[in-house]
Design a protein around this motif. Structure first.
Motif, PDB file in Angstrom:
ATOM      1  N   LEU A   1       9.699 -48.425 -30.379  1.00 55.32           N
ATOM      2  CA  LEU A   1      11.047 -48.540 -30.915  1.00 55.32           C
ATOM      3  C   LEU A   1      11.712 -47.177 -30.976  1.00 55.32           C
ATOM      4  O   LEU A   1      11.044 -46.155 -31.162  1.00 55.32           O
ATOM      5  CB  LEU A   1      11.005 -49.145 -32.318  1.00 55.32           C
ATOM      6  CG  LEU A   1      10.558 -50.596 -32.444  1.00 55.32           C
ATOM      7  CD1 LEU A   1      10.412 -50.961 -33.913  1.00 55.32           C
ATOM      8  CD2 LEU A   1      11.539 -51.525 -31.764  1.00 55.32           C
ATOM      9  N   PRO A   2      13.031 -47.135 -30.858  1.00 46.95           N
ATOM     10  CA  PRO A   2      13.728 -45.862 -31.070  1.00 46.95           C
ATOM     11  C   PRO A   2      13.656 -45.455 -32.534  1.00 46.95           C
ATOM     12  O   PRO A   2      13.437 -46.286 -33.413  1.00 46.95           O
ATOM     13  CB  PRO A   2      15.161 -46.171 -30.636  1.00 46.95           C
ATOM     14  CG  PRO A   2      15.304 -47.647 -30.808  1.00 46.95           C
ATOM     15  CD  PRO A   2      13.953 -48.232 -30.517  1.00 46.95           C
ATOM     16  N   GLU A   3      13.844 -44.189 -32.794  1.00 41.79           N
ATOM     17  CA  GLU A   3      13.763 -43.695 -34.167  1.00 41.79           C
ATOM     18  C   GLU A   3      15.085 -43.836 -34.914  1.00 41.79           C
ATOM     19  O   GLU A   3      15.096 -44.060 -36.121  1.00 41.79           O
ATOM     20  CB  GLU A   3      13.321 -42.223 -34.151  1.00 41.79           C
ATOM     21  CG  GLU A   3      11.923 -42.015 -33.598  1.00 41.79           C
ATOM     22  CD  GLU A   3      11.521 -40.550 -33.600  1.00 41.79           C
ATOM     23  OE1 GLU A   3      12.321 -39.724 -34.105  1.00 41.79           O
ATOM     24  OE2 GLU A   3      10.440 -40.238 -33.091  1.00 41.79           O
ATOM     25  N   GLY A   4      16.186 -43.663 -34.219  1.00 41.08           N
ATOM     26  CA  GLY A   4      17.485 -43.693 -34.880  1.00 41.08           C
ATOM     27  C   GLY A   4      18.272 -44.943 -34.573  1.00 41.08           C
ATOM     28  O   GLY A   4      17.812 -45.824 -33.834  1.00 41.08           O
TER      29      GLY A   4
ATOM     30  N   ALA B   1      19.880 -52.432 -28.118  1.00 41.99           N
ATOM     31  CA  ALA B   1      19.618 -50.994 -28.002  1.00 41.99           C
ATOM     32  C   ALA B   1      18.503 -50.542 -28.925  1.00 41.99           C
ATOM     33  O   ALA B   1      17.811 -49.553 -28.641  1.00 41.99           O
ATOM     34  CB  ALA B   1      20.896 -50.208 -28.299  1.00 41.99           C
ATOM     35  N   GLU B   2      18.331 -51.264 -30.028  1.00 45.10           N
ATOM     36  CA  GLU B   2      17.317 -50.863 -31.000  1.00 45.10           C
ATOM     37  C   GLU B   2      15.986 -51.598 -30.822  1.00 45.10           C
ATOM     38  O   GLU B   2      15.069 -51.427 -31.627  1.00 45.10           O
ATOM     39  CB  GLU B   2      17.864 -51.087 -32.415  1.00 45.10           C
ATOM     40  CG  GLU B   2      19.051 -50.171 -32.728  1.00 45.10           C
ATOM     41  CD  GLU B   2      19.630 -50.385 -34.118  1.00 45.10           C
ATOM     42  OE1 GLU B   2      19.150 -51.307 -34.814  1.00 45.10           O
ATOM     43  OE2 GLU B   2      20.564 -49.651 -34.504  1.00 45.10           O
ATOM     44  N   THR B   3      15.852 -52.365 -29.739  1.00 40.51           N
ATOM     45  CA  THR B   3      14.590 -53.072 -29.495  1.00 40.51           C
ATOM     46  C   THR B   3      13.617 -52.269 -28.648  1.00 40.51           C
ATOM     47  O   THR B   3      12.425 -52.591 -28.621  1.00 40.51           O
ATOM     48  CB  THR B   3      14.836 -54.417 -28.789  1.00 40.51           C
ATOM     49  OG1 THR B   3      15.495 -54.175 -27.540  1.00 40.51           O
ATOM     50  CG2 THR B   3      15.684 -55.341 -29.646  1.00 40.51           C
ATOM     51  N   ALA B   4      14.090 -51.251 -27.944  1.00 45.37           N
ATOM     52  CA  ALA B   4      13.193 -50.504 -27.061  1.00 45.37           C
ATOM     53  C   ALA B   4      13.695 -49.080 -26.895  1.00 45.37           C
ATOM     54  O   ALA B   4      14.902 -48.844 -26.707  1.00 45.37           O
ATOM     55  CB  ALA B   4      13.102 -51.181 -25.692  1.00 45.37           C
ATOM     56  N   LYS B   5      12.815 -48.147 -26.986  1.00 46.14           N
ATOM     57  CA  LYS B   5      13.167 -46.744 -26.805  1.00 46.14           C
ATOM     58  C   LYS B   5      13.660 -46.540 -25.373  1.00 46.14           C
ATOM     59  O   LYS B   5      13.035 -46.989 -24.416  1.00 46.14           O
ATOM     60  CB  LYS B   5      11.949 -45.855 -27.064  1.00 46.14           C
ATOM     61  CG  LYS B   5      12.278 -44.371 -27.217  1.00 46.14           C
ATOM     62  CD  LYS B   5      11.046 -43.604 -27.641  1.00 46.14           C
ATOM     63  CE  LYS B   5      11.362 -42.128 -27.892  1.00 46.14           C
ATOM     64  NZ  LYS B   5      12.299 -41.975 -29.032  1.00 46.14           N
ATOM     65  N   GLY B   6      14.790 -45.889 -25.235  1.00 45.11           N
ATOM     66  CA  GLY B   6      15.349 -45.622 -23.915  1.00 45.11           C
ATOM     67  C   GLY B   6      16.275 -46.699 -23.392  1.00 45.11           C
ATOM     68  O   GLY B   6      16.843 -46.539 -22.311  1.00 45.11           O
ATOM     69  N   ALA B   7      16.458 -47.790 -24.136  1.00 45.88           N
ATOM     70  CA  ALA B   7      17.377 -48.838 -23.686  1.00 45.88           C
ATOM     71  C   ALA B   7      18.808 -48.318 -23.677  1.00 45.88           C
ATOM     72  O   ALA B   7      19.240 -47.629 -24.603  1.00 45.88           O
ATOM     73  CB  ALA B   7      17.268 -50.059 -24.599  1.00 45.88           C
ATOM     74  N   ARG B   8      19.534 -48.661 -22.629  1.00 44.22           N
ATOM     75  CA  ARG B   8      20.944 -48.302 -22.518  1.00 44.22           C
ATOM     76  C   ARG B   8      21.706 -49.552 -22.118  1.00 44.22           C
ATOM     77  O   ARG B   8      21.465 -50.136 -21.064  1.00 44.22           O
ATOM     78  CB  ARG B   8      21.157 -47.176 -21.493  1.00 44.22           C
ATOM     79  CG  ARG B   8      20.582 -45.826 -21.940  1.00 44.22           C
ATOM     80  CD  ARG B   8      21.272 -45.308 -23.183  1.00 44.22           C
ATOM     81  NE  ARG B   8      20.779 -44.027 -23.676  1.00 44.22           N
ATOM     82  CZ  ARG B   8      19.871 -43.880 -24.629  1.00 44.22           C
ATOM     83  NH1 ARG B   8      19.313 -44.969 -25.175  1.00 44.22           N
ATOM     84  NH2 ARG B   8      19.503 -42.690 -25.052  1.00 44.22           N
ATOM     85  N   VAL B   9      22.629 -49.960 -22.989  1.00 46.58           N
ATOM     86  CA  VAL B   9      23.312 -51.238 -22.844  1.00 46.58           C
ATOM     87  C   VAL B   9      24.746 -51.010 -22.382  1.00 46.58           C
ATOM     88  O   VAL B   9      25.508 -50.292 -23.029  1.00 46.58           O
ATOM     89  CB  VAL B   9      23.318 -52.013 -24.173  1.00 46.58           C
ATOM     90  CG1 VAL B   9      23.907 -53.407 -23.970  1.00 46.58           C
ATOM     91  CG2 VAL B   9      21.911 -52.100 -24.757  1.00 46.58           C
ATOM     92  N   LEU B  10      25.111 -51.631 -21.262  1.00 49.67           N
ATOM     93  CA  LEU B  10      26.492 -51.620 -20.793  1.00 49.67           C
ATOM     94  C   LEU B  10      27.199 -52.842 -21.366  1.00 49.67           C
ATOM     95  O   LEU B  10      26.771 -53.980 -21.152  1.00 49.67           O
ATOM     96  CB  LEU B  10      26.541 -51.655 -19.267  1.00 49.67           C
ATOM     97  CG  LEU B  10      27.941 -51.749 -18.642  1.00 49.67           C
ATOM     98  CD1 LEU B  10      28.786 -50.524 -18.983  1.00 49.67           C
ATOM     99  CD2 LEU B  10      27.855 -51.946 -17.135  1.00 49.67           C
TER     100      LEU B  10
END
Length: 417
Positions: A35-38, A201-210
């Motif tokens: 998960l991402p930290e922020g 965006a907060e489900t996986a580290k590095g996810a980038r949503v358009l």
């Protein structure tokens, strides 16, 4: 911690060897995707709109001449008063003289035209979506190959495969990009995509949503003026407030230092379908296009009754700031909506100025409109030399309102300028 007993799975797992289930539960393997930290952040924003402009102060003459009802001076005078009181100066439309010439069925009130309208919308919605998305990605500054998810919303186009796949292919997104398409959201679509994109965006580290929201409202709603419906919502919205446009954002958590700069941080989102409010605002797709109807007075009652409580839950998460100390990005469905929101939360008109500016220059574009207002909040903060992207305020809300009656809310935190 003691391993779970076989009996603890009784009634929960059926058709599976429960000893195997117990063994799986005890495996030391953690999440395979960290998960991402922020929190999720808005990393880029852009808007797009068709070049054809509707000038509000002369629209009454042009509309009645175009539909061959210019001799009805009484009806035209009434319609002029509606346009003059709309607080709109101009709007943008996909409709052109060439389209009207090719499709005269659009110039009637009730002739079959749904096939024509769909064909036009299915062409222009992907095109304007592509334009907005490219601009957002250019501001973001990273290759399209870094996009992992896509969320798209529209009420204007319907096709199989969906418009989201058309846009993804136009952009050249990787075939494994995970797409989500929302249809028939209406004016709350811009708020819905923010809520959904934040979760992704907060489900996986590095996810980038358009995120892309696009509408061709004038295409689906345009029709000849009619004495019986002029003061109903379908006549008012179609000819006095609706415009066309698209907005796109890139959303992701844990911005890369010195590479990605957040514009807003996203801390919390929620949705509310107000009970017993289905009649407040709704649309009906017919052979003659989209007809909308509603009760403006009831909309005001719903906002006054529910909005303060609706926003209070998010405020508690950040110490209950005073509404006057927050920034507000509100869907400008009409000038009365903005007045009602300001009254319901107890803030001055100036707090909603970006939404007023969007209403004045673009009208109500349905789903994309609150995202236009979010971009205008950022641009206005820069123009006036504010200390943050929230006009100096730290926390604020993005509010989507629309048929259902649905309310969408995202709690934002601005960043220093």
């Amino acid at each position: 911690m003691a391993p779970p007993s076989k009996d603890s799975f009784h009634g929960i797992v059926t058709g599976v060897d429960q000893q195997h289930v117990a063994a799986v539960v005890q495996q030391p393997i953690g999440r395979l995707v960290p998960l991402p930290e922020g929190p999720a952040c808005v990393l880029a924003m852009a808007t797009a709109f068709p070049p054809t402009v509707i000038q509000q102060d002369t629209y009454h003459d042009k509309l009645f001449e175009l539909c061959n009802v210019a001799d009805d001076v009484v009806l035209k005078a009434r319609f002029k008063r509606i346009c003059d009181s709309s607080c709109i100066k101009k709007r943008h439309t996909f409709l052109t003289p060439e389209l009207f010439k090719a499709h005269p069925e659009l110039l009637t009130y009730w002739d079959n035209s749904l096939t024509t309208r769909n064909e036009i919308a299915n062409k222009v919605v992907p095109e304007i979506s592509y334009e907005a998305a490219i601009k957002a990605v250019e501001e973001w500054g990273h290759p399209l190959s870094d996009i992992t998810h896509m969320v798209f919303a529209t009420t204007s186009s319907t096709s199989i495969p969906g418009t989201d796949l058309k846009i993804a292919r136009m952009l050249g997104l990787h075939p494994t990009v995970q797409r989500l398409c929302l249809y028939q959201t209406g004016c709350w679509g811009g708020g819905a995509v923010m809520r959904i994109a934040r979760g992704l965006a907060e489900t996986a580290k590095g996810a980038r949503v358009l995120v892309v929201v696009a509408e061709a409202n004038t295409v689906m709603n345009f029709r000849a003026p009619n004495q019986d419906t002029l003061y109903k919502v379908d006549g008012f919205l179609a000819h006095a407030t609706l415009g066309d446009g698209a907005a796109a954002l890139v959303i992701g958590a844990d911005p890369l230092p010195e590479v990605e700069r957040p514009i807003y941080e996203m801390y919390w989102s929620t949705q509310m379908a107000v009970p017993d409010s289905e009649h407040v605002l709704e649309g009906k797709i017919t052979e003659a296009g989209l007809f909308q109807r509603g009760d403006k007075d009831t909309v005001r009652i719903v906002i006054a009754k529910h909005l303060a409580e609706f926003t209070s839950h998010g405020k508690k998460l950040v110490g209950n700031p005073d509404n006057r100390d927050m920034f507000w990005v509100v869907h400008p469905g009409a000038y009365k909506i903005l007045e009602d929101v300001a009254e319901a939360v107890g803030v001055e008109k100036e707090k909603l100025q970006p939404s007023w500016d969007v209403l004045e220059n673009f009208g109500n574009m349905s789903g994309p409109t609150c995202l236009f207002a979010l971009d205008e909040m950022r641009q206005r903060s820069i123009r006036l030399g504010a200390s943050t992207t929230g006009m100096g305020s730290e926390f604020g809300f993005l509010l989507g309102l629309g048929p259902g009656f649905n309310m969408e809310l995202t709690l934002l935190r601005s960043v220093p300028l």
